[in-house]
Enzyme design. Structure first.
Site, PDB file in Angstrom:
ATOM      1  N   ASP A 105     -17.074 -12.911  25.673  1.00  0.00           N
ATOM      2  CA  ASP A 105     -16.385 -12.417  24.731  1.00  0.00           C
ATOM      3  C   ASP A 105     -16.286 -10.807  25.197  1.00  0.00           C
ATOM      4  O   ASP A 105     -16.747  -9.773  24.380  1.00  0.00           O
ATOM      5  CB  ASP A 105     -17.047 -12.215  23.297  1.00  0.00           C
ATOM      6  CG  ASP A 105     -16.459 -11.617  22.279  1.00  0.00           C
ATOM      7  OD1 ASP A 105     -15.347 -11.412  22.299  1.00  0.00           O
ATOM      8  OD2 ASP A 105     -16.980 -11.688  21.047  1.00  0.00           O
ATOM      9  N   CYS A 162       0.823  -1.243   0.049  1.00  0.00           N
ATOM     10  CA  CYS A 162       0.063  -0.128  -0.162  1.00  0.00           C
ATOM     11  C   CYS A 162       1.035   1.282   0.135  1.00  0.00           C
ATOM     12  O   CYS A 162       1.922   1.366   0.675  1.00  0.00           O
ATOM     13  CB  CYS A 162      -0.786   0.017   1.219  1.00  0.00           C
ATOM     14  SG  CYS A 162      -2.049   1.471   1.441  1.00  0.00           S
ATOM     15  N   CYS A 188      -0.272   5.935   7.314  1.00  0.00           N
ATOM     16  CA  CYS A 188      -1.689   5.427   7.868  1.00  0.00           C
ATOM     17  C   CYS A 188      -1.258   4.597   8.894  1.00  0.00           C
ATOM     18  O   CYS A 188      -0.349   3.883   8.925  1.00  0.00           O
ATOM     19  CB  CYS A 188      -2.068   4.709   6.557  1.00  0.00           C
ATOM     20  SG  CYS A 188      -3.902   4.244   7.046  1.00  0.00           S
ATOM     21  N   CYS A 213     -10.035 -10.276  22.666  1.00  0.00           N
ATOM     22  CA  CYS A 213      -9.189  -9.706  21.369  1.00  0.00           C
ATOM     23  C   CYS A 213      -8.121  -8.968  21.906  1.00  0.00           C
ATOM     24  O   CYS A 213      -7.646  -8.070  21.693  1.00  0.00           O
ATOM     25  CB  CYS A 213     -10.189  -8.678  20.898  1.00  0.00           C
ATOM     26  SG  CYS A 213     -11.215  -7.298  21.986  1.00  0.00           S
TER      27      CYS A 213
HETATM   28  N1  SAH Z   1     -19.809 -11.057  21.062  1.00  0.00           N
HETATM   29  C1  SAH Z   1     -20.058 -10.088  20.234  1.00  0.00           C
HETATM   30  C2  SAH Z   1     -19.312  -8.736  20.462  1.00  0.00           C
HETATM   31  C3  SAH Z   1     -18.409  -8.583  21.572  1.00  0.00           C
HETATM   32  S1  SAH Z   1     -17.605  -7.063  21.611  1.00  0.00           S
HETATM   33  C4  SAH Z   1     -19.919 -10.305  18.701  1.00  0.00           C
HETATM   34  O1  SAH Z   1     -19.168 -11.375  18.568  1.00  0.00           O
HETATM   35  O2  SAH Z   1     -20.579  -9.859  18.049  1.00  0.00           O
HETATM   36  C5  SAH Z   1     -17.826  -6.800  23.303  1.00  0.00           C
HETATM   37  C6  SAH Z   1     -19.239  -6.311  23.801  1.00  0.00           C
HETATM   38  O3  SAH Z   1     -19.266  -6.070  25.305  1.00  0.00           O
HETATM   39  C7  SAH Z   1     -19.609  -5.082  23.170  1.00  0.00           C
HETATM   40  O4  SAH Z   1     -20.860  -5.158  22.565  1.00  0.00           O
HETATM   41  C8  SAH Z   1     -19.771  -4.014  24.602  1.00  0.00           C
HETATM   42  O5  SAH Z   1     -20.921  -3.080  24.367  1.00  0.00           O
HETATM   43  C9  SAH Z   1     -19.944  -4.946  25.431  1.00  0.00           C
HETATM   44  N2  SAH Z   1     -19.512  -4.501  27.113  1.00  0.00           N
HETATM   45  C10 SAH Z   1     -18.661  -3.855  27.175  1.00  0.00           C
HETATM   46  N3  SAH Z   1     -18.585  -3.741  28.751  1.00  0.00           N
HETATM   47  C11 SAH Z   1     -19.548  -4.288  28.943  1.00  0.00           C
HETATM   48  C12 SAH Z   1     -20.233  -4.358  30.600  1.00  0.00           C
HETATM   49  N4  SAH Z   1     -19.383  -4.040  31.516  1.00  0.00           N
HETATM   50  N5  SAH Z   1     -21.425  -4.992  30.699  1.00  0.00           N
HETATM   51  C13 SAH Z   1     -21.932  -5.561  29.432  1.00  0.00           C
HETATM   52  N6  SAH Z   1     -21.414  -5.634  28.310  1.00  0.00           N
HETATM   53  C14 SAH Z   1     -20.616  -4.859  28.009  1.00  0.00           C
END
Ligand code: SAH
Length: 475
Positions: free
Chosen positions: A405, A74, A80, A432
């Site tokens: 997650d 790129c 970037c 992540c």
């Molecule tokens: N499992 C989902 C998204 C995970 S991202 C997928 O694969 O699409 C993490 C998520 O945690 C986000 O949507 C965020 O809004 C939520 N989150 C962050 N802190 C939180 C908390 N204290 N209580 C509940 N949800 C939370």
């Protein structure tokens, strides 16, 4: 401290591809982070900021280029912030991602774990993203070619990505490899149209200018959503641009605009004005088992959806397979977002309970269950640190499996404590950020054994890595 008094290190060998995409070197006991280098490079480093145990530097001279280097594809590489590992072959990127997990689990977690399974490579190395967010700016980043031009011939308006750490500077993007076409064609057409009209681009310091942001989202089913954000409601101009986009790109299935008069760029609290098509796009995902029913997910303008949709399937399938459902399980899906994982596993278990704190995401989660005729899910909106308690478990039942997650910050300590109280047979931890994952697992290790570690690469050419860990309750 003035820069000239900061250390200058000569002939330093880069050792590792480390945190936040910066390469790592070591000089005596000092760790030095250097962007845009590759392990094996030998460089002179000018330190630009110094802390007690580490410093940040810049490679000012290369004595030797590492054999691991490849030519970045790129033209924006180096300026970037998007793909900092493009100078490393994809194979090497995967190797260093896997190593990062090993390092975090050993150094931060200090628990024992089985051999990490080979990281799942992304099916696509470019064009893998389904969402890009561009910013208009009247103070674009000027490269050497721009600087060579006389002042009155220099274009100062740009449409592209923020330069890392410079919130008011935007890199005018000529081509981005992240999203399939017509993503570039749309951006360039909007850019040229607005420049030709002489409309002003936004200035984030003075808060003046008309054109603010451009969001482009797509699905594997080839739905396209385009959102244009204006700074004020100039009906005539808005009509001209939206008509131009609609007529030029017939593949757009959801064309939206927003008038954001606030000082910040957040549009989640703004009204979405539908110019043409649907107020959403619809993604499709295969079932986790052969012959299972395909799923559909409705994605609104501000809904979260995994940004590498092809690989998201393999991420979820990994979580599904590690959970190894028999069919009669009660499952909790913590931090469920729009309920994608909840709905993915629901057809193969007795009941799935999703919890997430963004109320609109929970609305999407309900919609997605209905859309897929799934009737064994329930969703709750709330902060997990408060919601997940004894009463919640009494009301919803004690789960056999918890899938979690969390965001990059990991799980709140209260959530970890509750999981230890609930004691499900299995915890599938999707993360992540393996540093916080290691920290959280360390708190659970007396009751749970790490029985599988499967990294998944969602973001080629970046240092980001997703990791799925199976924790099994000790006897
Ligand atoms: N499992 C989902 C998204 C995970 S991202 C997928 O694969 O699409 C993490 C998520 O945690 C986000 O949507 C965020 O809004 C939520 N989150 C962050 N802190 C939180 C908390 N204290 N209580 C509940 N949800 C939370």
């Amino acid at each position: 401290m003035p820069r000239r008094q900061l250390p200058f290190f000569e002939n330093v060998t880069i050792l590792d591809a480390g945190a936040e995409g910066k390469a790592v070197a070591r000089v005596n006991d000092l760790v030095v982070f250097v962007p845009f280098c590759v392990p094996g490079d030998v460089v002179d480093i000018q330190v630009i900021s110094k802390r007690k145990s580490y410093c940040e530097g810049k490679a000012v001279k290369f004595h030797h280029y590492s054999e691991l280097r490849v030519e970045p594809f790129c033209e924006h590489f180096g300026t970037c912030g998007g793909c900092r590992w493009q100078n490393l072959s994809y194979e090497q990127q995967l190797k260093y991602k896997q190593k990062q997990i090993d390092d975090h689990f050993t150094r931060i977690g200090k628990f024992s774990f089985p051999a990490i399974l080979p990281i799942l490579a992304s099916p696509l190395e470019t064009g893998y993203r389904n969402k890009l967010e561009y910013t208009f700016s009247d103070r674009r980043w000027l490269n050497a070619d721009d600087m060579a031009l006389p002042d009155d011939q220099r274009q100062s308006n740009g449409l592209g990505f923020h330069i890392p750490t410079l919130f008011d500077r935007v890199l005018d993007i000529k081509h981005c490899y992240h999203q399939p076409e017509p993503s570039n064609a749309i951006r360039l057409a909007v850019r040229d149209f607005t420049l030709q009209k002489g409309w002003s681009f936004y200035n984030p310091r003075s808060h003046e200018g008309f054109m603010r942001n451009l969001l482009i989202r797509n699905t594997l089913t080839d739905d396209w959503m385009v959102i244009v954000v204006f700074a004020y409601d100039a009906k005539e101009e808005i009509t001209q641009l939206m008509t131009f986009i609609a007529e030029s790109f017939l593949q757009i299935t959801s064309l939206i605009y927003v008038v954001n008069t606030k000082q910040n760029d957040v549009i989640t609290d703004q009204e979405m004005l539908i110019w043409k098509g649907e107020p959403f796009i619809t993604e499709s995902m295969d079932a986790p088992v052969e012959g299972g029913k395909k799923l559909q997910f409705r994605i609104g303008p501000v809904s979260f959806y995994q940004t590498n949709p092809l690989q998201a399937y393999y991420l979820y399938k990994t979580a599904f397979e590690l959970a190894d459902f028999k069919g009669d399980e009660l499952v909790y899906d913590l931090y469920c977002g729009t309920g994608t994982i909840t709905n993915f596993v629901a057809p193969y278990v007795k009941k799935a309970v999703g919890v997430e704190y963004v109320p609109s995401a929970i609305d999407d989660a309900h919609t997605n269950s209905e859309l897929n005729l799934i009737d064994n899910t329930v969703f709750f909106a709330g902060d997990l640190a408060k919601v997940l308690n004894v009463e919640f478990v009494q009301q919803n039942g004690r789960p056999d499996v918890i899938i979690t997650d969390p965001p990059r910050s990991g799980m709140h300590e209260n959530v970890v404590k509750q999981i230890l109280q609930i004691e499900p047979q299995k915890v599938v931890y999707v993360s992540c950020n393996t540093a916080t994952q290691a920290r959280d697992i360390a708190l659970m290790i007396e009751k749970y054994e790490v029985t599988a570690v499967q990294p998944v690469d969602m973001f080629p050419h970046t240092h980001h890595v997703e990791n799925v860990v199976l924790l099994t309750r000790r006897k």
